[in-house]
Write an enzyme that holds these catalytic residues in place. Structure first.
Site, PDB file in Angstrom:
ATOM      1  N   LYS A   1     -77.095  31.727  18.847  1.00  0.00           N
ATOM      2  CA  LYS A   1     -77.596  30.457  18.305  1.00  0.00           C
ATOM      3  C   LYS A   1     -76.426  29.536  17.953  1.00  0.00           C
ATOM      4  O   LYS A   1     -75.279  29.999  17.839  1.00  0.00           O
ATOM      5  CB  LYS A   1     -78.450  30.754  17.068  1.00  0.00           C
ATOM      6  CG  LYS A   1     -77.685  31.474  15.973  1.00  0.00           C
ATOM      7  CD  LYS A   1     -78.618  32.194  15.000  1.00  0.00           C
ATOM      8  CE  LYS A   1     -77.830  32.833  13.882  1.00  0.00           C
ATOM      9  NZ  LYS A   1     -78.634  33.779  13.103  1.00  0.00           N
TER      10      LYS A   1
ATOM     11  N   TYR B   1     -55.037   8.787   2.564  1.00  0.00           N
ATOM     12  CA  TYR B   1     -56.004   8.097   1.701  1.00  0.00           C
ATOM     13  C   TYR B   1     -55.771   8.416   0.228  1.00  0.00           C
ATOM     14  O   TYR B   1     -55.547   9.567  -0.137  1.00  0.00           O
ATOM     15  CB  TYR B   1     -57.430   8.494   2.075  1.00  0.00           C
ATOM     16  CG  TYR B   1     -57.929   7.800   3.330  1.00  0.00           C
ATOM     17  CD1 TYR B   1     -58.094   6.425   3.349  1.00  0.00           C
ATOM     18  CD2 TYR B   1     -58.210   8.520   4.471  1.00  0.00           C
ATOM     19  CE1 TYR B   1     -58.545   5.774   4.489  1.00  0.00           C
ATOM     20  CE2 TYR B   1     -58.670   7.891   5.622  1.00  0.00           C
ATOM     21  CZ  TYR B   1     -58.833   6.512   5.620  1.00  0.00           C
ATOM     22  OH  TYR B   1     -59.268   5.882   6.755  1.00  0.00           O
TER      23      TYR B   1
HETATM   24  C1  LIG Z   1     -78.053  35.001  12.901  1.00  0.00           C
HETATM   25  C2  LIG Z   1     -78.859  36.228  12.987  1.00  0.00           C
HETATM   26  C3  LIG Z   1     -78.264  37.444  13.355  1.00  0.00           C
HETATM   27  C4  LIG Z   1     -76.773  37.636  13.464  1.00  0.00           C
HETATM   28  O1  LIG Z   1     -76.222  37.714  12.169  1.00  0.00           O
HETATM   29  P1  LIG Z   1     -74.655  37.895  11.893  1.00  0.00           P
HETATM   30  O2  LIG Z   1     -74.560  38.021  10.419  1.00  0.00           O
HETATM   31  O3  LIG Z   1     -73.999  36.653  12.395  1.00  0.00           O
HETATM   32  O4  LIG Z   1     -74.207  39.098  12.620  1.00  0.00           O
HETATM   33  C5  LIG Z   1     -79.101  38.529  13.559  1.00  0.00           C
HETATM   34  N1  LIG Z   1     -80.434  38.427  13.378  1.00  0.00           N
HETATM   35  C6  LIG Z   1     -81.031  37.271  12.991  1.00  0.00           C
HETATM   36  C7  LIG Z   1     -82.495  37.246  12.788  1.00  0.00           C
HETATM   37  C8  LIG Z   1     -80.265  36.148  12.769  1.00  0.00           C
HETATM   38  O5  LIG Z   1     -80.850  35.017  12.351  1.00  0.00           O
END
Ligand SMILES: *Cc1c(COP(=O)(O)O)cnc(C)c1O
Length: 350
Positions: free
Chosen positions: A40, A250
């Site tokens: 994602k 700044y």
């Molecule tokens: C983002 C996510 C993961 C991965 O989690 P990490 O802590 O980045 O390893 C796994 N499962 C779900 C449902 C997630 O939303």
């Protein structure tokens, strides 16, 4: 015709070997379980076009995105049925899209299950809320007739605190265990990156690492095993000599106490290099630490190069992005540090 843009003065070197190594490491730690990948947010800022082919090449067959709009980018590299959309269908249009594209929706509620069934249904994943109170059906919903009628291929829950040593992970695991029997034909999945380090009890049939694939150290068990994947670099725009008493940036937050040589570097908060780097932050050149001076601007920072007077305009400086260290320096989480990286970088895989 508009000519092709020249290369960016910002680059993000992406270490594909490190990504592959990290997936194999997490796969080995996952024991008998299959190992998926959270991709994602454009593979945590690294770029789906970089990460997904590497992960698929290593043998990853489960890819998790959050939004429907993220699915197509992953499907460009892997079969649709390997792509899971974590937010699930929130409208009939999304349920229809999943049916047509062949992606796997993650069902998070009884209303979502109804939407999915209404669109014609089919293979899906199901999320149980085991105590995070974010997304997922309640444990009591597992025997709901609409839920029971789903074709659940992956039955999952998500750990809230696997990066800590409290009792919440064990509590969540207990709730998850009690519901597993309802989905005997499904692959069972609980562990994120940190969860994988909690030991074999948390692996089940499929693990879902994200952060650690991209170099994050979620727990001490990962230290020394997980390699850094992202290496941001920025070019020097100008070098100047300033006298004692002159101010930088700044609000004149830095005042030189002696004459010094400084360099203006083209990375700023719009690139994800937030103002929280100022103060303790620095850039690197050939092993030398170059202290940041004053505030971070939108597109630039100024560093002290008095100790490296050979630096000239056009030189590349390294942004130290070892995630646990960068997190300590900035107060940002390792997740934020990755997903903040902006789109002005030329992303190069090496
Ligand atoms: C983002 C996510 C993961 C991965 O989690 P990490 O802590 O980045 O390893 C796994 N499962 C779900 C449902 C997630 O939303």
């Amino acid at each position: 015709m508009v000519p092709d843009a020249p290369p960016s003065n910002l680059r993000l070197k992406l270490d594909g070997d490190a990504l592959a190594h990290n997936w194999r490491t997490l796969d080995a730690m996952s024991g008998q379980a299959q190992t998926g990948a959270a991709v994602k947010a454009d593979a945590y800022g690294t770029g789906v076009n970089f990460a997904v082919p590497v992960l698929h090449g290593e043998g990853c067959r489960h890819f998790f995105v959050a939004h429907w709009g993220e699915a197509a980018g992953v499907m460009a590299h892997v079969p649709a049925e390997q792509v899971y959309v974590l937010h699930g269908p929130t409208s009939a249009a999304e349920a229809d899209y999943a049916r047509q594209a062949g992606t796997m929706p993650v069902i998070n509620s009884v209303p979502q299950a109804k939407l999915w069934a209404g669109a014609g249904g089919g293979p899906c994943a199901l999320m149980l809320d085991s105590g995070m109170n974010r997304l997922g059906i309640a444990a009591a919903d597992v025997s709901d007739p609409v839920i029971a009628s789903l074709d659940v291929r992956v039955f999952m829950s998500h750990l809230a605190s696997a990066d800590e040593n409290g009792t919440q992970s064990a509590d969540q695991r207990e709730i998850y265990e009690r519901t597993l029997g309802h989905f005997p034909g499904a692959v069972h999945s609980l562990a994120n990156s940190a969860g994988i380090a909690l030991g074999p009890d948390y692996n089940y049939g499929l693990t879902r690492p994200g952060l650690s694939l991209y170099g994050g150290i979620a727990r001490p068990e990962h230290a020394g095993k997980i390699r850094q994947v992202v290496h941001p670099q920025a070019q020097v725009l100008q070098v100047r000599h300033i006298a004692a008493g002159e101010r930088v940036g700044y609000n004149g937050e830095f005042t030189a106490s002696t004459a010094m040589t400084v360099a203006t570097v083209c990375i700023g908060y719009a690139d994800g290099f937030l103002r929280s780097w100022a103060g303790a932050g620095y850039l690197h050149h050939a092993g030398k630490r170059l202290q940041l001076l004053g505030k971070v601007s939108m597109d630039m920072v100024v560093v002290d190069i008095s100790s490296a007077p050979g630096i000239t305009a056009g030189d590349w400086l390294d942004v130290p992005y070892h995630l646990p260290t960068a997190s300590r320096v900035t107060g940002l989480s390792q997740y934020e540090l990755l997903t903040l990286l902006g789109n002005r970088f030329d992303r190069h895989s090496a």
